[in-house]
Design an enzyme around this catalytic site. Structure first.
Site, PDB file in Angstrom:
ATOM      1  N   GLU A 139       0.835  -1.202   0.000  1.00  0.00           N
ATOM      2  CA  GLU A 139       0.000   0.000   0.000  1.00  0.00           C
ATOM      3  C   GLU A 139       0.867   1.248   0.000  1.00  0.00           C
ATOM      4  O   GLU A 139       1.910   1.269   0.651  1.00  0.00           O
ATOM      5  CB  GLU A 139      -0.876   0.038   1.259  1.00  0.00           C
ATOM      6  CG  GLU A 139      -2.211  -0.636   1.115  1.00  0.00           C
ATOM      7  CD  GLU A 139      -3.250   0.231   0.421  1.00  0.00           C
ATOM      8  OE1 GLU A 139      -2.889   1.107  -0.393  1.00  0.00           O
ATOM      9  OE2 GLU A 139      -4.431   0.020   0.681  1.00  0.00           O
ATOM     10  N   ASP A 140       0.419   2.272  -0.696  1.00  0.00           N
ATOM     11  CA  ASP A 140       1.102   3.553  -0.644  1.00  0.00           C
ATOM     12  C   ASP A 140       0.843   4.227   0.698  1.00  0.00           C
ATOM     13  O   ASP A 140       1.759   4.706   1.353  1.00  0.00           O
ATOM     14  CB  ASP A 140       0.673   4.456  -1.803  1.00  0.00           C
ATOM     15  CG  ASP A 140      -0.842   4.622  -1.924  1.00  0.00           C
ATOM     16  OD1 ASP A 140      -1.606   3.949  -1.202  1.00  0.00           O
ATOM     17  OD2 ASP A 140      -1.281   5.427  -2.775  1.00  0.00           O
ATOM     18  N   ASP A 183      -4.779   5.436   5.631  1.00  0.00           N
ATOM     19  CA  ASP A 183      -5.294   6.550   6.428  1.00  0.00           C
ATOM     20  C   ASP A 183      -6.523   6.108   7.214  1.00  0.00           C
ATOM     21  O   ASP A 183      -6.393   5.696   8.353  1.00  0.00           O
ATOM     22  CB  ASP A 183      -5.499   7.823   5.611  1.00  0.00           C
ATOM     23  CG  ASP A 183      -6.214   7.618   4.298  1.00  0.00           C
ATOM     24  OD1 ASP A 183      -6.958   6.642   4.148  1.00  0.00           O
ATOM     25  OD2 ASP A 183      -6.051   8.464   3.410  1.00  0.00           O
ATOM     26  N   PHE A 219      -3.207  16.005   3.486  1.00  0.00           N
ATOM     27  CA  PHE A 219      -3.350  15.393   2.173  1.00  0.00           C
ATOM     28  C   PHE A 219      -2.003  15.466   1.458  1.00  0.00           C
ATOM     29  O   PHE A 219      -1.444  16.547   1.286  1.00  0.00           O
ATOM     30  CB  PHE A 219      -4.430  16.097   1.340  1.00  0.00           C
ATOM     31  CG  PHE A 219      -4.782  15.320   0.104  1.00  0.00           C
ATOM     32  CD1 PHE A 219      -5.670  14.259   0.160  1.00  0.00           C
ATOM     33  CD2 PHE A 219      -4.196  15.624  -1.107  1.00  0.00           C
ATOM     34  CE1 PHE A 219      -5.979  13.521  -0.973  1.00  0.00           C
ATOM     35  CE2 PHE A 219      -4.491  14.899  -2.252  1.00  0.00           C
ATOM     36  CZ  PHE A 219      -5.387  13.845  -2.179  1.00  0.00           C
ATOM     37  N   ARG A 243       1.327  12.444  -9.247  1.00  0.00           N
ATOM     38  CA  ARG A 243       1.694  11.050  -8.973  1.00  0.00           C
ATOM     39  C   ARG A 243       3.173  10.771  -9.236  1.00  0.00           C
ATOM     40  O   ARG A 243       3.788   9.968  -8.567  1.00  0.00           O
ATOM     41  CB  ARG A 243       0.836  10.144  -9.855  1.00  0.00           C
ATOM     42  CG  ARG A 243       0.511   8.820  -9.251  1.00  0.00           C
ATOM     43  CD  ARG A 243      -0.289   7.951 -10.213  1.00  0.00           C
ATOM     44  NE  ARG A 243      -1.709   8.111 -10.189  1.00  0.00           N
ATOM     45  CZ  ARG A 243      -2.521   7.696  -9.224  1.00  0.00           C
ATOM     46  NH1 ARG A 243      -2.029   7.130  -8.160  1.00  0.00           N
ATOM     47  NH2 ARG A 243      -3.819   7.863  -9.320  1.00  0.00           N
TER      48      ARG A 243
END
Length: 175
Positions: free
Chosen positions: A98-99, A102, A151, A164
């Site tokens: 996973e990046d 949250d 964010f 990205r």
């Protein structure tokens, strides 16, 4: 039209060093056992690419695409499987890549789904974790960085498909 600016949170060198550290820890835990690195698209692809090169002799790769964001900056709470993995994972060691974790919504859903497919083991490596944002208690065995509840974009993470490809991770500010 809103103005966006980026504040570097993690440099390219910090990320590179952390990926190496995670690979070393994973290699120590798995030894010579083959691992299926299951990348969660799209955000994990940079992380998965770098990690898989460091684990090239003990890993194979597959992908799943899951979404709970759309083009928004917060999770919708609804998890959609957009692309299922191609590999039968029964009896295999699976490491979800996973990046970022949250709220934990996507990861909780993915763990439940994959658990029904009877892997030998099912663990998670996440480059980033936002403990303050967590709504679901989900286990993440390998965490690169704990970050504030901001964010972030870069190194695979996006905002409306933008940012990205940044080689670093930045907090996205709207003016």
């Amino acid at each position: 039209m809103q103005s966006l600016h980026l504040e570097t949170l993690l440099s390219t060198d910090q990320i590179r060093a952390k990926v190496q550290e995670l690979a070393t820890q994973i290699r120590a835990d798995y030894g010579d056992s083959e691992i299926l690195l299951l990348g969660v698209l799209k955000g994990s692809f940079h992380f998965l690419s770098d990690l898989s090169r460091l684990l090239y002799d003990i890993s194979v790769v597959d992908f799943v695409q899951v979404s709970s964001y759309g083009a928004e900056k917060s999770s919708s709470g609804v998890v959609q499987i957009r692309k299922d993995l191609d590999t039968n994972i029964e009896g295999k060691d699976v490491l979800i890549v996973e990046d970022i974790v949250d709220t934990g919504t996507t990861l909780t859903h993915l763990r439940e789904l994959l658990g029904t497919r009877k892997p030998r083991s099912l663990k998670v490596v996440a480059l980033l974790s936002k403990p303050e944002a967590r709504k679901h208690k989900t286990q993440v065995e390998y965490v690169g960085f704990e970050i504030p509840n901001e964010f972030v974009v870069g190194y695979g993470l996006d905002y409306g498909e933008r940012f990205r490809n940044l080689p670093y991770i930045a907090i996205l500010h709207e003016d």
